[in-house]
Design an enzyme around this catalytic site. Structure first.
Site, PDB file in Angstrom:
ATOM      1  N   ARG A  49       0.828  -1.202   0.000  1.00 19.15           N
ATOM      2  CA  ARG A  49       0.000   0.000   0.000  1.00 19.15           C
ATOM      3  C   ARG A  49       0.863   1.253   0.000  1.00 19.15           C
ATOM      4  NH1 ARG A  49      -5.138  -1.876   3.796  1.00 19.15           N
ATOM      5  NH2 ARG A  49      -5.444  -3.811   2.623  1.00 19.15           N
TER       6      ARG A  49
ATOM      7  N   GLU B 155      -7.374  -1.625  14.768  1.00 17.20           N
ATOM      8  CA  GLU B 155      -7.946  -2.491  13.744  1.00 17.20           C
ATOM      9  C   GLU B 155      -6.977  -3.619  13.362  1.00 17.20           C
ATOM     10  OE1 GLU B 155      -8.860  -0.456  10.091  1.00 17.20           O
ATOM     11  OE2 GLU B 155      -8.994  -2.351   8.991  1.00 17.20           O
TER      12      GLU B 155
ATOM     13  N   SER C  44     -10.907  -6.484   8.939  1.00 13.19           N
ATOM     14  CA  SER C  44     -12.036  -5.743   8.406  1.00 13.19           C
ATOM     15  C   SER C  44     -12.833  -6.721   7.569  1.00 13.19           C
ATOM     16  CB  SER C  44     -11.504  -4.599   7.547  1.00 13.19           C
ATOM     17  OG  SER C  44     -12.521  -3.689   7.251  1.00 13.19           O
TER      18      SER C  44
ATOM     19  N   ARG D 133       0.036  -7.024  12.324  1.00 16.22           N
ATOM     20  CA  ARG D 133      -0.651  -6.449  13.489  1.00 16.22           C
ATOM     21  C   ARG D 133      -0.927  -7.508  14.546  1.00 16.22           C
ATOM     22  NH1 ARG D 133      -4.643  -1.578  11.266  1.00 16.22           N
ATOM     23  NH2 ARG D 133      -2.947  -0.394  10.282  1.00 16.22           N
TER      24      ARG D 133
END
Length: 425
Positions: free
Chosen positions: A259, A346, A349, A388
């Site tokens: 990204r 987060e 998702s 994460r």
RNA sequence: GGAGGGAUGGCCGAGCGGUUUAAGGCGGCGGUCUUGAAAACCGUUGACCCAAAAGGUCCGUGGGUUCGAAUCCUACUCCCUCCGCCA
């Protein structure tokens, strides 16, 4: 992409949805173009019908030995009219498509309306944040202390927002990937896919990254290859232009994700939270439209299982209209507790796209015994973001002496290692 | 990277300028026969636009030639074979 017919018949609803989603869309121009298109089409089709009819007659006349050339002059004109109208239609279609591509999906009725993440709705909280009799550290201090994460050298060879893992850190990442894939393939019924890590523009358009969000992506120079920002892209495009015979289809895939993170300057600059490259295990489903919200619950629970098996405390949020992704009709975010930062972040998702992606990609299905095809619904969710998850383990499992315990379910994947200490690096 | 060949309905495959509304086969579905099944035989069977009918579009993609294009020309994309390079 929304159905043009639906937009035409529900213009006010679409307008309101765009407003709630903070998307600026020229609906008036779109409707005007749609009207123009529906004006051109009948005329064009009548002319084509005429041409077909006369052509057949010419064929018959030639076979019968009579001279058909008397109609040629007038038919030449018909041909020219057809060409003109076709060009006009082509231009209208192109613009129409462009505008249609810019409209975000319609949020499901259960989605909270709101400006941004502050309007997100708490669905539930699971697990208990661990208690520490010392001040818990951030994951980057833990990782560097153990020598399993190297922030500085990665920056030298690649730049900001890159890191590299070493020793037990690398192995922990690998262990997490394998644990997640094994869980989803053996317990949750997913088929593992190892897709290309680069895809073409068509695939990126299919899932909704293009044409609007090119700035978030990396593109390989002088090619039509884009680095995937998530396995969602290759895996959802798996059934491009297909009519599926059986639903649901469940796929899981590990890929690195790339990204550009444009516009995130100054955000999460330290640590492993926001990188140009990270690992993720993705879940993707193709399902029957009537059951897609059941499947969203199911898929989300599959991601939650990873967290609960790792014994990480987390909560589930339902994203508001202002915070949802462009293609999604409803999204749950799973947020894991990070003691070092004393906040939930987060980690997954999970979204139902309904037929928004399926319409772009051409994924249909046919109910057994039925004649008509129908668009399938697509869903996906992180199961989970691996980097994460590593962050969450480092912070939640940290010990007073600087070591980090290994969650029990991961120990077999770590060769039986129960704890990462400084000497294990 | 060089040379050659190819792309047609779920699959195989014919068609190379005019009843092609794409032959034929396989597969699928329905039927006859059978206690049931298989075999055999008969029928049926693409997608998309349109409320539907009528009609139209689609033979890799775009452009062109023609009264008319799956069929001719052209550019591009992808696939295959051989050579070179290579993990």
């Amino acid at each position: 992409m929304l159905d043009i017919k639906f937009v035409r018949e529900n213009a006010e609803l679409v307008r309101q949805s765009c407003r709630n989603r903070r998307a600026r869309v020229d609906l008036e121009q779109l409707l005007a173009l749609d009207g123009k298109r529906r004006e051109i089409l009948p005329t064009l089709e009548a002319l084509r019908q005429e041409r077909n009819r006369v052509s057949q007659e010419v064929g018959r006349a030639k076979k019968a030995g009579t001279d058909p050339s008397a109609v040629f002059a007038s038919m030449k004109q018909v041909g020219e009219q057809i060409k003109t109208l076709e060009q006009e239609l082509g231009q209208v279609d192109e613009l129409l498509q462009e505008l249609l591509y810019a409209i975000p999906n319609l949020p499901h009725a259960s989605v909270p309306v709101g400006e941004d993440e502050n309007a997100n709705e708490l669905v539930g909280v699971w697990g208990t944040p661990p208690e520490f009799d010392f001040e818990p550290l951030n994951h980057w201090d833990i990782g560097e202390g153990l020598g399993i994460v190297d922030f500085e050298r990665a920056v030298k060879m690649a730049g900001a927002r890159f890191t590299l893992l070493k020793g037990a850190g690398s192995r922990l990442e690998r262990a997490l990937i394998n644990f997640m894939l094994d869980l989803h393939t053996t317990q949750h019924g997913y088929l593992e896919i190892l897709p290309p890590f680069m895809v073409n523009s068509k695939a990126m358009t299919g899932t909704g990254q293009l044409p609007k969000f090119a700035a978030d992506l990396f593109k390989v120079q002088d090619t039509d290859y884009w680095l995937i920002p998530t396995a969602e892209v290759p895996v959802t495009n798996l059934h491009m232009d297909e009519i599926l015979e059986e639903l649901p289809l469940r796929y899981t895939a590990y890929t690195p994700c790339f990204r550009a993170e444009a516009g995130s300057y100054g955000k999460d600059v330290r640590g492993l939270i926001r990188l140009h490259q990270f690992d993720k295990v993705e879940l993707v489903q193709f399902v029957h439209p009537e059951k897609s919200y059941q499947h969203l619950e199911e898929l989300t629970s599959h991601a939650e299982t990873v967290l609960s098996q790792l014994e990480l405390p987390y909560r589930r949020m339902c994203l508001s209209t202002g915070d949802m992704g462009f293609s999604s009709a409803k999204t749950y975010d799973l947020e894991v507790w990070l003691p070092g930062q004393k906040t939930y972040r987060e980690i997954s998702s999970c979204s139902n796209f309904e037929d928004f992606q399926a319409r772009r990609i051409g994924v249909r299905f046919r109910d057994k015994g039925r004649k008509n095809t129908e668009l399938a619904h697509t869903l996906n969710g992180s199961g989970l973001a691996v980097g994460r998850t590593m962050v969450a383990i480092l912070e939640n499992y940290q010990q007073a002496d600087g070591s980090v315990a290994i969650p029990e379910v991961l120990q077999p994947y770590m060769g039986g290692l129960k704890k990462i200490c400084v000497e294990d690096k």
